[in-house]
Scaffold this motif. Sequence first.
Motif, PDB file in Angstrom:
ATOM      1  N   ASN A  16       0.837  -1.333   0.162  1.00 20.36           N
ATOM      2  CA  ASN A  16      -0.011  -0.122  -0.109  1.00 20.36           C
ATOM      3  C   ASN A  16       0.831   1.286  -0.095  1.00 20.36           C
ATOM      4  OD1 ASN A  16      -2.677   0.964  -0.102  1.00 20.36           O
ATOM      5  ND2 ASN A  16      -2.530   1.701   1.765  1.00 20.36           N
ATOM      6  N   GLN A  17       2.140   1.197  -0.228  1.00 19.54           N
ATOM      7  CA  GLN A  17       2.999   2.211   0.028  1.00 19.54           C
ATOM      8  C   GLN A  17       2.820   3.249  -1.482  1.00 19.54           C
ATOM      9  OE1 GLN A  17       5.175   3.346   2.857  1.00 19.54           O
ATOM     10  NE2 GLN A  17       3.114   1.895   3.331  1.00 19.54           N
ATOM     11  N   ALA A  18       2.762   2.560  -2.574  1.00 17.62           N
ATOM     12  CA  ALA A  18       2.440   3.496  -3.719  1.00 17.62           C
ATOM     13  C   ALA A  18       1.236   4.203  -3.925  1.00 17.62           C
ATOM     14  CB  ALA A  18       2.495   2.477  -4.790  1.00 17.62           C
ATOM     15  N   SER A  19       0.059   3.870  -2.886  1.00 14.68           N
ATOM     16  CA  SER A  19      -1.108   4.377  -2.980  1.00 14.68           C
ATOM     17  C   SER A  19      -1.071   5.685  -2.191  1.00 14.68           C
ATOM     18  CB  SER A  19      -2.004   3.285  -2.409  1.00 14.68           C
ATOM     19  OG  SER A  19      -2.364   2.212  -3.470  1.00 14.68           O
ATOM     20  N   VAL A  20       0.163   5.613  -1.131  1.00 11.66           N
ATOM     21  CA  VAL A  20       0.049   6.704  -0.180  1.00 11.66           C
ATOM     22  C   VAL A  20       1.126   7.764  -0.212  1.00 11.66           C
ATOM     23  CG1 VAL A  20      -1.515   5.490   1.622  1.00 11.66           C
ATOM     24  CG2 VAL A  20       0.951   5.543   1.803  1.00 11.66           C
ATOM     25  N   CYS A  21       2.294   7.195  -0.877  1.00 10.15           N
ATOM     26  CA  CYS A  21       3.642   7.947  -0.955  1.00 10.15           C
ATOM     27  C   CYS A  21       3.932   8.644  -2.326  1.00 10.15           C
ATOM     28  CB  CYS A  21       4.866   7.074  -0.453  1.00 10.15           C
ATOM     29  SG  CYS A  21       4.679   6.300   1.154  1.00 10.15           S
ATOM     30  N   ARG A  22       3.984   9.880  -2.244  1.00 17.13           N
ATOM     31  CA  ARG A  22       4.145  10.509  -3.423  1.00 17.13           C
ATOM     32  C   ARG A  22       5.601  10.398  -4.130  1.00 17.13           C
ATOM     33  NH1 ARG A  22       0.902  14.676  -4.491  1.00 17.13           N
ATOM     34  NH2 ARG A  22      -0.179  15.322  -3.101  1.00 17.13           N
ATOM     35  N   ARG A  23       6.427   9.719  -3.467  1.00 16.97           N
ATOM     36  CA  ARG A  23       7.847   9.714  -3.971  1.00 16.97           C
ATOM     37  C   ARG A  23       8.250   8.112  -4.195  1.00 16.97           C
ATOM     38  NH1 ARG A  23      10.726  14.129  -0.476  1.00 16.97           N
ATOM     39  NH2 ARG A  23       9.391  15.809  -0.567  1.00 16.97           N
ATOM     40  N   GLN A  24       8.875   8.062  -5.467  1.00 21.63           N
ATOM     41  CA  GLN A  24       9.399   6.484  -5.635  1.00 21.63           C
ATOM     42  C   GLN A  24      10.612   6.824  -5.972  1.00 21.63           C
ATOM     43  OE1 GLN A  24       6.864   4.570  -8.715  1.00 21.63           O
ATOM     44  NE2 GLN A  24       5.031   4.875  -7.323  1.00 21.63           N
ATOM     45  N   THR A  25      11.832   5.997  -5.678  1.00 21.21           N
ATOM     46  CA  THR A  25      13.162   6.057  -6.105  1.00 21.21           C
ATOM     47  C   THR A  25      13.683   4.715  -6.713  1.00 21.21           C
ATOM     48  OG1 THR A  25      13.506   7.458  -3.920  1.00 21.21           O
ATOM     49  CG2 THR A  25      15.570   6.465  -5.058  1.00 21.21           C
ATOM     50  N   PHE A  26      14.199   4.931  -7.842  1.00 18.69           N
ATOM     51  CA  PHE A  26      14.804   3.787  -8.772  1.00 18.69           C
ATOM     52  C   PHE A  26      16.142   3.869  -8.740  1.00 18.69           C
ATOM     53  CE2 PHE A  26      10.761   5.734 -10.541  1.00 18.69           C
ATOM     54  CZ  PHE A  26      10.075   4.555 -10.590  1.00 18.69           C
ATOM     55  N   HIS A  27      16.912   2.935  -8.540  1.00 20.34           N
ATOM     56  CA  HIS A  27      18.245   2.638  -8.424  1.00 20.34           C
ATOM     57  C   HIS A  27      18.705   1.778  -9.509  1.00 20.34           C
ATOM     58  CE1 HIS A  27      18.759   4.058  -4.165  1.00 20.34           C
ATOM     59  NE2 HIS A  27      17.755   3.719  -4.256  1.00 20.34           N
ATOM     60  N   PHE A  28      19.694   2.349 -10.551  1.00 22.32           N
ATOM     61  CA  PHE A  28      20.094   1.656 -11.491  1.00 22.32           C
ATOM     62  C   PHE A  28      21.406   1.125 -11.469  1.00 22.32           C
ATOM     63  CE2 PHE A  28      16.531   4.858 -12.671  1.00 22.32           C
ATOM     64  CZ  PHE A  28      16.021   4.132 -13.639  1.00 22.32           C
ATOM     65  N   THR A  29      21.986   0.330 -12.368  1.00 23.63           N
ATOM     66  CA  THR A  29      23.255   0.100 -12.512  1.00 23.63           C
ATOM     67  C   THR A  29      24.015   1.025 -12.834  1.00 23.63           C
ATOM     68  OG1 THR A  29      22.596  -2.165 -13.368  1.00 23.63           O
ATOM     69  CG2 THR A  29      24.653  -1.731 -13.921  1.00 23.63           C
ATOM     70  N   PRO A  30      25.369   1.292 -12.364  1.00 26.39           N
ATOM     71  CA  PRO A  30      26.081   2.319 -12.873  1.00 26.39           C
ATOM     72  C   PRO A  30      26.164   2.790 -14.293  1.00 26.39           C
ATOM     73  CG  PRO A  30      27.123   1.313 -11.082  1.00 26.39           C
ATOM     74  CD  PRO A  30      25.940   0.402 -11.552  1.00 26.39           C
ATOM     75  N   GLY A  31      25.959   3.731 -14.559  1.00 28.66           N
ATOM     76  CA  GLY A  31      26.018   4.424 -16.135  1.00 28.66           C
ATOM     77  C   GLY A  31      24.773   4.198 -16.855  1.00 28.66           C
ATOM     78  N   ASP A  32      23.829   3.422 -16.317  1.00 30.99           N
ATOM     79  CA  ASP A  32      22.540   3.454 -16.953  1.00 30.99           C
ATOM     80  C   ASP A  32      21.587   4.583 -17.105  1.00 30.99           C
ATOM     81  OD1 ASP A  32      22.979   0.712 -17.927  1.00 30.99           O
ATOM     82  OD2 ASP A  32      21.600  -0.114 -16.568  1.00 30.99           O
ATOM     83  N   LEU A  33      21.618   5.404 -15.579  1.00 35.33           N
ATOM     84  CA  LEU A  33      20.873   6.222 -15.491  1.00 35.33           C
ATOM     85  C   LEU A  33      21.363   7.589 -16.445  1.00 35.33           C
ATOM     86  CD1 LEU A  33      18.298   7.711 -14.208  1.00 35.33           C
ATOM     87  CD2 LEU A  33      19.980   8.391 -12.277  1.00 35.33           C
ATOM     88  N   GLN A  34      22.540   7.665 -16.548  1.00 39.46           N
ATOM     89  CA  GLN A  34      23.101   8.776 -17.523  1.00 39.46           C
ATOM     90  C   GLN A  34      22.501   8.617 -18.957  1.00 39.46           C
ATOM     91  OE1 GLN A  34      25.151  11.494 -16.914  1.00 39.46           O
ATOM     92  NE2 GLN A  34      25.160  12.225 -19.112  1.00 39.46           N
ATOM     93  N   GLU A  35      22.453   7.475 -19.398  1.00 41.58           N
ATOM     94  CA  GLU A  35      21.978   7.356 -20.687  1.00 41.58           C
ATOM     95  C   GLU A  35      20.668   7.127 -20.884  1.00 41.58           C
ATOM     96  OE1 GLU A  35      21.575   3.236 -23.344  1.00 41.58           O
ATOM     97  OE2 GLU A  35      23.469   3.121 -22.134  1.00 41.58           O
ATOM     98  N   ILE A  36      19.928   6.725 -19.704  1.00 45.80           N
ATOM     99  CA  ILE A  36      18.382   7.127 -19.599  1.00 45.80           C
ATOM    100  C   ILE A  36      18.054   8.637 -19.721  1.00 45.80           C
ATOM    101  CG2 ILE A  36      16.308   6.883 -18.158  1.00 45.80           C
ATOM    102  CD1 ILE A  36      17.675   4.118 -17.399  1.00 45.80           C
ATOM    103  N   MET A  37      18.648   9.541 -18.779  1.00 40.15           N
ATOM    104  CA  MET A  37      18.476  10.729 -18.839  1.00 40.15           C
ATOM    105  C   MET A  37      18.581  11.370 -20.086  1.00 40.15           C
ATOM    106  SD  MET A  37      16.868  11.192 -16.124  1.00 40.15           S
ATOM    107  CE  MET A  37      16.686  13.013 -16.292  1.00 40.15           C
ATOM    108  N   GLU A  38      19.776  11.060 -20.832  1.00 43.03           N
ATOM    109  CA  GLU A  38      20.157  11.604 -22.227  1.00 43.03           C
ATOM    110  C   GLU A  38      19.138  11.241 -23.242  1.00 43.03           C
ATOM    111  OE1 GLU A  38      23.965  10.279 -23.127  1.00 43.03           O
ATOM    112  OE2 GLU A  38      24.969  11.560 -21.513  1.00 43.03           O
ATOM    113  N   LYS A  39      18.341  10.102 -23.096  1.00 43.89           N
ATOM    114  CA  LYS A  39      17.466   9.913 -24.203  1.00 43.89           C
ATOM    115  C   LYS A  39      16.189  10.428 -23.711  1.00 43.89           C
ATOM    116  CE  LYS A  39      19.449   5.195 -25.486  1.00 43.89           C
ATOM    117  NZ  LYS A  39      19.186   3.683 -25.443  1.00 43.89           N
ATOM    118  N   LEU A  40      16.031  10.495 -22.540  1.00 46.53           N
ATOM    119  CA  LEU A  40      14.595  11.062 -22.017  1.00 46.53           C
ATOM    120  C   LEU A  40      14.621  12.716 -22.485  1.00 46.53           C
ATOM    121  CD1 LEU A  40      13.948   9.480 -18.467  1.00 46.53           C
ATOM    122  CD2 LEU A  40      12.561   9.309 -20.660  1.00 46.53           C
ATOM    123  N   VAL A  41      15.647  13.254 -21.960  1.00 41.34           N
ATOM    124  CA  VAL A  41      15.707  14.748 -22.415  1.00 41.34           C
ATOM    125  C   VAL A  41      15.807  15.294 -23.876  1.00 41.34           C
ATOM    126  CG1 VAL A  41      17.120  16.797 -21.915  1.00 41.34           C
ATOM    127  CG2 VAL A  41      16.760  15.237 -19.871  1.00 41.34           C
TER     128      VAL A  41
END
Length: 189
Positions: free
Chosen positions: A115-140
């Motif tokens: 029931n945490q996703a139903s009540v909490c505004r924030r979610q945190t995703f942890h990625f393998t080193p290097g993946d987040l940089q690539e994801i953000m570049e593709k998103l932006v």
Amino acid sequence: MASNPPEKRKPLNYQIYKIIVGQWTCESVYLDTLIFKCLFPAKKLVWEYLDYSVANRERIKKRIEIDWADILSIRRHTNSLEVELRKPPRFVKEPSHRPYRSTEWIATEEDFTSNQASVCRRQTFHFTPGDLQEIMEKLVSGDKFWSDLVKIPFPTLPESLYFEQNGNNDNQSQGSFSVNMDLLHHQSQ
């Protein structure tokens, strides 16, 4: 002169090694346990969880879907991404596991995050080193929504970690829901 249709963007699919939503934490046990997806045509952020705890050793996929319009802000750390939501996400699951076939999804009221996703505004995703940089570049680079979103201060609602429980999301009060703030506060790695 006719303009060319916009390029159809392929979904982004990345493995996540850990997700934190309020007091609920899930760490990837197997390679495909947690998947982060960004669906450009549908304008959805999705994460999938492969639940191995169901009866008969059957694996069932469960998923949280977040419309881009419901993302208030994001904060990037070295290998983690915090997302602040306007309202609770949608929950869907596959009715039964069908190996080697496309997954069929059905809506469900079951919040598999205790029931945490139903009540909490924030979610945190942890990625393998290097993946987040690539994801953000593709998103932006791939969509104006994301290039604008990274400029918004995080969080937009600093005193409101939780959704209102009466269905009203304007955060004028916290309703009757009480919680130990020290228990829910966490530092992203």
